[in-house]
Design an enzyme around this catalytic site. Structure first.
Site, mmCIF file in Angstrom:
data_model
loop_
_atom_site.group_PDB
_atom_site.id
_atom_site.type_symbol
_atom_site.label_atom_id
_atom_site.label_comp_id
_atom_site.label_asym_id
_atom_site.label_seq_id
_atom_site.Cartn_x
_atom_site.Cartn_y
_atom_site.Cartn_z
ATOM 1 N N ASP A 10 21.292 25.011 35.557
ATOM 2 C CA ASP A 10 21.918 24.389 34.390
ATOM 3 C C ASP A 10 21.877 22.874 34.427
ATOM 4 O O ASP A 10 21.907 22.230 33.387
ATOM 5 C CB ASP A 10 23.366 24.865 34.231
ATOM 6 C CG ASP A 10 23.388 26.286 33.729
ATOM 7 O OD1 ASP A 10 22.307 26.808 33.431
ATOM 8 O OD2 ASP A 10 24.476 26.858 33.647
ATOM 9 N N ASP B 257 21.139 24.201 40.879
ATOM 10 C CA ASP B 257 21.617 25.127 39.867
ATOM 11 C C ASP B 257 20.776 24.801 38.632
ATOM 12 O O ASP B 257 20.630 23.639 38.259
ATOM 13 C CB ASP B 257 23.094 24.857 39.578
ATOM 14 C CG ASP B 257 23.505 25.459 38.265
ATOM 15 O OD1 ASP B 257 23.207 26.642 38.068
ATOM 16 O OD2 ASP B 257 24.079 24.747 37.422
HETATM 17 O O1 M1P Z 1 23.004 29.830 34.389
HETATM 18 C C1 M1P Z 1 24.304 29.696 33.946
HETATM 19 C C2 M1P Z 1 24.752 30.818 33.089
HETATM 20 O O2 M1P Z 1 23.884 30.946 31.956
HETATM 21 C C3 M1P Z 1 24.320 31.889 31.026
HETATM 22 O O3 M1P Z 1 25.600 31.490 30.593
HETATM 23 P P1 M1P Z 1 26.062 31.372 29.054
HETATM 24 O O4 M1P Z 1 25.268 32.333 28.271
HETATM 25 O O5 M1P Z 1 27.518 31.631 29.136
HETATM 26 O O6 M1P Z 1 25.782 29.945 28.630
HETATM 27 C C4 M1P Z 1 24.438 33.261 31.644
HETATM 28 O O7 M1P Z 1 23.151 33.755 31.921
HETATM 29 C C5 M1P Z 1 25.267 33.207 32.907
HETATM 30 O O8 M1P Z 1 25.190 34.435 33.588
HETATM 31 C C6 M1P Z 1 24.801 32.115 33.826
HETATM 32 O O9 M1P Z 1 25.657 32.003 34.935
#
Ligand code: M1P
Length: 246
Positions: free
Chosen positions: A10, A8
């Site tokens: 993130d 992922d």
């Molecule tokens: O990749 C994780 C998430 O990143 C963004 O989330 P946020 O703006 O809430 O931090 C969005 O692009 C979301 O769709 C995505 O899942």
């Protein structure tokens, strides 16, 4: 058996600035040259390209975007699962924007990504300061979790999950990151599969994939830091270093 990694995104980025730190980039680019991996994100390709250097994306075997509803191979769209939101859903979301007690509305609250909707009370056009403030508010109020539960309860054909700091990802039910494993197996069948994410717990956008992988042989799942933690990438690095040694 080869090790096939699924990240992922993130777990590799600092969530507030949504970028790789120079130290992590140095570590990860070396690692990426020596391993087989796919990236997965709730975001679309345009956003990912702002966050991850293109040469790292090019080192991956594929990039799954919009929660696994799109796959990009060599920057070409390999598949796209279309989703058209109903008027009823859009009206519900507009009502939630009106109802929320959070005071700021920055604009771009409902982003239609073609295969999913991204919904944010504070709005995607918020400043970095507003982003962090909303995240803090949401941790306390659980506003996003509450809206997501309402959506799932009201529509049995929809999924709503918390993705990052300010928004909720909405897709047709089942059309989430869990799709990724079977797609990866089309490229590499009968191998060892490793998934690393920052929201592998129930309600998080990594959970659907984590859940099926936790139940399958030759699969393992790692949680990288707290959800949307600024230094979750350090955990990712630690996990990768430990896996390299095993
Ligand atoms: O990749 C994780 C998430 O990143 C963004 O989330 P946020 O703006 O809430 O931090 C969005 O692009 C979301 O769709 C995505 O899942």
């Amino acid at each position: 058996m080869k090790k096939i990694y699924i990240f992922d995104m993130d777990g590799t980025l600092t969530p507030s600035r949504r970028e790789m730190t120079p130290d992590f980039e140095q570590f990860f680019s070396k690692w990426a040259n020596e391993h087989i991996f796919f990236l997965v994100s709730g975001s679309n390709l345009e956003k990912i390209q702002e966050q991850v250097p293109q040469y790292i994306l090019d080192l991956s075997d594929g990039v799954f975007t919009c929660g696994g509803n799109q796959l990009w191979l060599n920057n070409q769209l390999s598949y796209n699962h279309e989703f058209k939101p109903s008027e009823e859903l859009l009206s519900f979301l507009k009502e939630e924007i009106k109802k929320s007690k959070y005071p700021v509305r920055s604009g771009n609250h409902i982003e239609d990504r073609g295969s999913m909707l991204n919904f944010s009370i504070v709005g995607r056009d918020c400043s970095l300061e507003e982003r962090l403030d909303y995240f803090e508010y949401d941790v306390k109020s659980q506003e996003r979790a509450d809206i997501a539960i309402q959506i799932i309860t009201k529509w049995d054909n929809l999924d709503a999950v918390i993705g990052g700091q300010i928004s909720i990802d909405i897709t047709p039910r089942g059309m989430n990151k869990s799709q990724v494993l079977s797609e990866v197996k089309k490229f590499y069948s009968d191998e060892e599969y490793i998934f690393i994410g920052d929201r592998t717990m129930e309600g998080g956008n990594d959970y659907p994939l984590a859940k099926i992988m936790n139940e399958m042989p030759n699969c393992s799942v790692y949680q990288a830091g707290e959800p949307s933690a600024e230094d979750g990438y350090k955990d990712t690095q630690k996990i990768l270093e430990e896996l390299n040694e095993s």
